[in-house]
Design an enzyme around this catalytic site. Structure first.
Site, PDB file in Angstrom:
ATOM      1  N   PRO A  88       0.856  -1.113  -0.370  1.00 34.60           N
ATOM      2  CA  PRO A  88       0.180   0.123   0.181  1.00 34.60           C
ATOM      3  C   PRO A  88       1.431   1.515   0.044  1.00 34.60           C
ATOM      4  O   PRO A  88       2.070   1.408   0.640  1.00 34.60           O
ATOM      5  CB  PRO A  88      -0.959   0.301   1.562  1.00 34.60           C
ATOM      6  CG  PRO A  88      -0.482  -1.380   1.787  1.00 34.60           C
ATOM      7  CD  PRO A  88       0.485  -2.096   1.016  1.00 34.60           C
ATOM      8  N   GLU A  89       0.566   2.217  -1.161  1.00 38.98           N
ATOM      9  CA  GLU A  89       1.271   3.500  -0.993  1.00 38.98           C
ATOM     10  C   GLU A  89       0.784   4.596  -0.630  1.00 38.98           C
ATOM     11  O   GLU A  89      -0.721   3.911  -0.110  1.00 38.98           O
ATOM     12  CB  GLU A  89       1.486   3.904  -2.713  1.00 38.98           C
ATOM     13  CG  GLU A  89       2.950   3.023  -3.123  1.00 38.98           C
ATOM     14  CD  GLU A  89       4.016   3.183  -3.105  1.00 38.98           C
ATOM     15  OE1 GLU A  89       4.282   4.212  -2.246  1.00 38.98           O
ATOM     16  OE2 GLU A  89       4.334   1.880  -2.474  1.00 38.98           O
TER      17      GLU A  89
END
Ligand SMILES: [Zn+2]
Length: 271
Positions: free
Chosen positions: A2-3
């Site tokens: 996840p960014e």
């Protein structure tokens, strides 16, 4: 992994369900995450009201009057809101049970995520205190970037991916922002002019903002705060387009590696 846009999307998904809720119970089934889940969490959090759900870089912060829960999704972490005591699935490591009858359930197959608790100001936590500004902060300006880049020799792409300079610019976003700003990713950071730095900060904000609006660019399955799958890939103008025509000039996109990271750019549009 996840960014920042995915984490922000998760924050927006869970915040309405958590804000103002009393935590009635903390269930930790697997304390061995990236760092051990502190025993104080299950002792001190129950009875507290979650006042705000915030994000700093890729950390989610659940603020209460007694302290702050610091949550990180690591590589494979997922958060879901479920009816409390929903039967468990593999890797369901912890639950925060809420007075509403729901629970926030943390699942993490690879256990690189984190579930921490601090009674100090969260900003001073060792994980957070050295972080650079948020990309959407007013302090992240062209003048700021220029000042920090002065005399620095690493490639500008590596530079903007450094969390000490600005948080949240992952590899895909760095590629896209440099394309949007018309700056070669290969140029030494110290050689970027203030005007270019200004363009770059604007581009970073726009790229991340678009990603947040679309729920993140994640390239693999990802479950959002509301438990729904439904992320789709942001329209990428340069990333993963090696050999394809540049959207602006039609010349082929080039690929190289900078600091071991896949880098895509148009030599014509990004001198
Ligand atoms: Zn081009």
């Amino acid at each position: 992994m996840p960014e920042l846009p995915e984490v922000e999307t998760v924050r927006r998904g869970i915040a309405p369900h958590l804000t103002g809720q009393i935590v009635t119970e903390v269930v930790v089934r697997q304390p061995r995450l990236r760092w051990p889940v502190p025993e104080e969490l299950a002792l001190q959090l129950p009875g507290q009201i979650i006042r705000r759900v915030e994000r700093r870089a890729k950390y989610l912060l659940l603020r209460t009057d007694a302290g702050t829960v610091i949550l990180h999704l690591g590589m494979t972490g997922r958060l879901r809101l479920l009816p409390a005591y929903t039967p468990l699935q593999k890797h369901d490591h912890a639950d925060l049970v809420l007075a509403s009858g729901q629970c926030l359930r943390f699942n993490d197959s690879r256990r690189f995520g984190a579930l921490l608790w601090t009674t100090q100001p969260a900003e001073q936590h060792p994980l957070l205190q050295a972080l650079g500004p948020e990309p959407f902060d007013a302090t992240f300006s062209g003048a700021y970037l220029r000042r920090r880049a002065q005399g620095r020799t690493p490639a500008i792409k590596t530079f903007i991916m450094d969390n000490h300079i600005v948080v949240g610019v992952g590899n895909i976003y760095a590629n896209e922002a440099l394309f949007a700003a018309g700056i070669s990713p290969l140029r030494p950071a110290g050689q970027i002019t203030e005007v270019e730095c200004e363009r770059l900060t604007v581009a970073i904000r726009e790229i991340l903002d678009e990603a947040i609006r679309q729920g993140g660019t994640t390239l693999r399955d990802f479950i959002g705060g509301d438990g729904e799958r439904g992320y789709f890939q942001q329209s990428l103008r340069v990333y993963d387009r090696h050999g394809l025509p540049c959207a602006a000039c039609g010349q082929p996109i080039q690929r190289c590696r900078i600091g071991q990271r896949a880098t895509y750019y148009c030599p014509h549009c990004q001198p």
